[in-house]
Motif scaffolding. Structure first.
Motif, PDB file in Angstrom:
ATOM      1  N   ARG A  28      -7.209   3.656  -7.976  1.00 21.91           N
ATOM      2  CA  ARG A  28      -7.533   4.819  -7.165  1.00 21.91           C
ATOM      3  C   ARG A  28      -8.166   5.861  -8.080  1.00 21.91           C
ATOM      4  O   ARG A  28      -7.532   6.390  -8.988  1.00 21.91           O
ATOM      5  N   SER A  53      -6.798   6.008  -0.969  1.00 18.42           N
ATOM      6  CA  SER A  53      -6.714   4.552  -0.966  1.00 18.42           C
ATOM      7  C   SER A  53      -6.700   4.034  -2.396  1.00 18.42           C
ATOM      8  O   SER A  53      -7.291   4.628  -3.290  1.00 18.42           O
ATOM      9  N   HIS A  73       0.817  -1.210   0.000  1.00 18.40           N
ATOM     10  CA  HIS A  73       0.000   0.000   0.000  1.00 18.40           C
ATOM     11  C   HIS A  73       0.853   1.264   0.000  1.00 18.40           C
ATOM     12  O   HIS A  73       0.421   2.312  -0.471  1.00 18.40           O
ATOM     13  N   ASP A  87     -13.414  -1.999   0.800  1.00 14.67           N
ATOM     14  CA  ASP A  87     -12.262  -2.621   0.168  1.00 14.67           C
ATOM     15  C   ASP A  87     -12.089  -3.995   0.782  1.00 14.67           C
ATOM     16  O   ASP A  87     -12.427  -4.221   1.952  1.00 14.67           O
ATOM     17  N   ARG A 121      -9.676  -6.949   2.129  1.00 13.65           N
ATOM     18  CA  ARG A 121      -8.350  -7.312   2.626  1.00 13.65           C
ATOM     19  C   ARG A 121      -8.338  -8.820   2.852  1.00 13.65           C
ATOM     20  O   ARG A 121      -9.283  -9.366   3.447  1.00 13.65           O
ATOM     21  N   GLU A 168      -4.632  -5.787  -6.598  1.00 14.41           N
ATOM     22  CA  GLU A 168      -5.039  -4.867  -7.639  1.00 14.41           C
ATOM     23  C   GLU A 168      -4.876  -3.420  -7.175  1.00 14.41           C
ATOM     24  O   GLU A 168      -5.043  -3.122  -5.996  1.00 14.41           O
ATOM     25  N   CYS A 207      -8.099 -10.483  -9.640  1.00 18.74           N
ATOM     26  CA  CYS A 207      -7.395 -11.153  -8.549  1.00 18.74           C
ATOM     27  C   CYS A 207      -7.323 -12.662  -8.757  1.00 18.74           C
ATOM     28  O   CYS A 207      -8.298 -13.301  -9.169  1.00 18.74           O
ATOM     29  N   HIS A 243     -16.178  -6.193  -6.806  1.00 17.13           N
ATOM     30  CA  HIS A 243     -15.730  -7.514  -6.353  1.00 17.13           C
ATOM     31  C   HIS A 243     -16.866  -8.515  -6.181  1.00 17.13           C
ATOM     32  O   HIS A 243     -16.659  -9.712  -6.318  1.00 17.13           O
ATOM     33  N   THR A 281     -10.673  -8.447  -6.247  1.00 15.68           N
ATOM     34  CA  THR A 281     -11.407  -7.410  -6.974  1.00 15.68           C
ATOM     35  C   THR A 281     -11.040  -7.471  -8.448  1.00 15.68           C
ATOM     36  O   THR A 281      -9.944  -7.896  -8.809  1.00 15.68           O
ATOM     37  N   HIS A 316      -6.294  -3.034  -3.471  1.00 16.80           N
ATOM     38  CA  HIS A 316      -7.461  -3.906  -3.447  1.00 16.80           C
ATOM     39  C   HIS A 316      -7.043  -5.369  -3.510  1.00 16.80           C
ATOM     40  O   HIS A 316      -5.940  -5.706  -3.948  1.00 16.80           O
ATOM     41  N   HIS A 317      -7.964  -6.240  -3.075  1.00  8.36           N
ATOM     42  CA  HIS A 317      -7.802  -7.686  -3.211  1.00  8.36           C
ATOM     43  C   HIS A 317      -9.149  -8.287  -3.615  1.00  8.36           C
ATOM     44  O   HIS A 317     -10.201  -7.703  -3.362  1.00  8.36           O
ATOM     45  N   ILE A 322     -14.296  -0.651 -10.591  1.00  8.62           N
ATOM     46  CA  ILE A 322     -13.759  -1.377  -9.434  1.00  8.62           C
ATOM     47  C   ILE A 322     -14.919  -2.103  -8.769  1.00  8.62           C
ATOM     48  O   ILE A 322     -15.834  -1.461  -8.256  1.00  8.62           O
TER      49      ILE A 322
END
Length: 386
Positions: free
Chosen positions: A368, A373, A142, A265, A267, A365, A329, A202, A379, A376-377, A200
């Motif tokens: 922004r 922020s 990050h 988001d 994690r 991923e 992902c 998920h 996603t 991402h995961h 974006i």
């Protein structure tokens, strides 16, 4: 509405084992005899990478910028593979391309992100985006994204992905022109005279009551709701075994939703310590953050793909999409492996209105479009060009 007829975007895909042939074959299909300004190469680490890039260069010509990454799998409007190569190329009027690479250990995470973002400085194009391809095992990833944000601020969006190595998690490679790099960030600043859209999504949804990250350090969570974090996760999932058994049965991941002003988001928590009863992933979990257990079935993941495409196209001002890059992902790939990959590709084709697309399955991923922020995961990030 149509965009400039003199600009183009093409994709190619190859599953042949001979690396130079695979690179040349996919590149020739993507370029189609035209003169590219940028070529994106996403391929399996099992390939002979110098030979593959030589094949790409032979088709791209001496002046095209080539960037890319090894993957946890490749995808395009033609196919989804693991062990293959997917290539996207663009050119014609109205595109402006700049590239740069930097070693993470040489500069540190945040400074590396800032160095890559300098490629955007001075670009006068109406629309701009910074595409970042990053070492998949980079510590505190990050901070790389934050570094880029500190350099260019909120006016230029960031997209990209963290590389892979066919799910070995031992090390991956990045490409810049004819160089094969490791431990690096490669950036391509793309300027355009037509709109750029980023989606974006998920498909994951909250389950149960929210939890407070009451003690954490970096990606390490020691306590949730003032209780040992591992105990809380096992209890929330009604699991009686060990941490090793818990993460093994879940494909070594537990998604947590991290509250943001515009949603959640994801994690990924992938390990736990039996003695200190803690858990951890790869991205920062800020102390005091609000999190949820997240779940998704195959239908949810497919819906996430459709939403990512819809979000990207909604920013094209009604113009027809020329083409797209997709950063998906590897955890989503695991959830869709039994027949779902073809289903997701069909959704992407429909969602992008049959525009060509190419991309890869990532370790994480980058996207922004507002705020600081961008990590991402689990996603799907879609970058659509008009």
């Amino acid at each position: 509405m149509q965009t400039n007829p003199h600009r183009w975007f093409g994709v190619g895909h190859s599953g042949v084992s001979a690396s130079r042939t695979a690179g040349a074959q996919a590149a020739a299909e993507a370029i189609g005899g035209r003169t590219p300004k940028a070529v994106f190469v996403f391929c399996s680490i099992s390939h002979d990478l110098p030979a593959l890039l030589a094949g790409v260069r032979a088709e791209a010509g001496p002046d095209a910028a080539i960037v890319g990454s090894t993957t946890h799998g490749e995808l395009s409007s033609d196919a989804a593979t693991q062990g293959g190569v997917a290539i996207a190329a663009l050119g014609g009027d109205g595109f402006n391309v700049r590239t740069r690479a930097a070693k993470i250990k040489e500069h540190g995470q945040r400074a590396t992100g800032a160095l890559i973002a300098e490629t955007v400085r001075g670009m006068k194009d109406d629309y701009k985006v910074l595409i970042m391809l990053v070492e998949g095992l980079a510590a505190v990833p990050h901070e790389i994204v934050r570094g880029a944000y500190t350099e260019i601020g909120a006016t230029v969006p960031l997209v990209g992905g963290f590389g892979g190595d066919d799910n070995r998690f031992e090390g991956d490679f990045q490409f810049l022109d004819d160089k094969i790099l490791t431990g690096s960030v490669v950036g391509l600043a793309l300027g355009s005279d037509a709109p750029i859209g980023i989606g974006i999504a998920h498909g994951w949804h909250k389950v149960g009551e929210p939890m407070i990250v009451s003690k954490s350090q970096g990606p390490h969570i020691f306590k949730l709701d003032d209780k040992p974090a591992l105990d809380v996760l096992l209890h929330r999932n009604d699991f009686k075994g060990t941490a090793e058994e818990f993460f093994k049965q879940r494909g070594q991941l537990q998604p947590l939703g991290l509250s943001r002003r515009n949603g959640e988001d994801i994690r990924v928590i992938h390990a736990g310590d039996e003695d200190e009863r803690s858990v951890w992933g790869t991205a920062e979990m800020t102390q005091g953050a609000l999190v949820w257990i997240m779940k998704a079935d195959r239908h949810d993941l497919i819906n996430g793909a459709a939403q990512s495409c819809a979000d990207a196209l909604s920013h094209l001002d009604g113009l027809t999409p020329l083409g797209a890059l997709a950063f998906n992902c590897a955890g989503r790939r695991v959830g869709l492996i039994e027949g779902g990959l073809d289903e997701e590709l069909a959704v992407l084709r429909k969602g992008l209105r049959d525009a060509p697309f190419a991309g890869f399955y990532t370790t994480g991923e980058i996207a922004r479009v507002r705020g600081a922020s961008g990590m991402h995961h689990l996603t799907l990030v879609t970058l659509a060009l008009a």
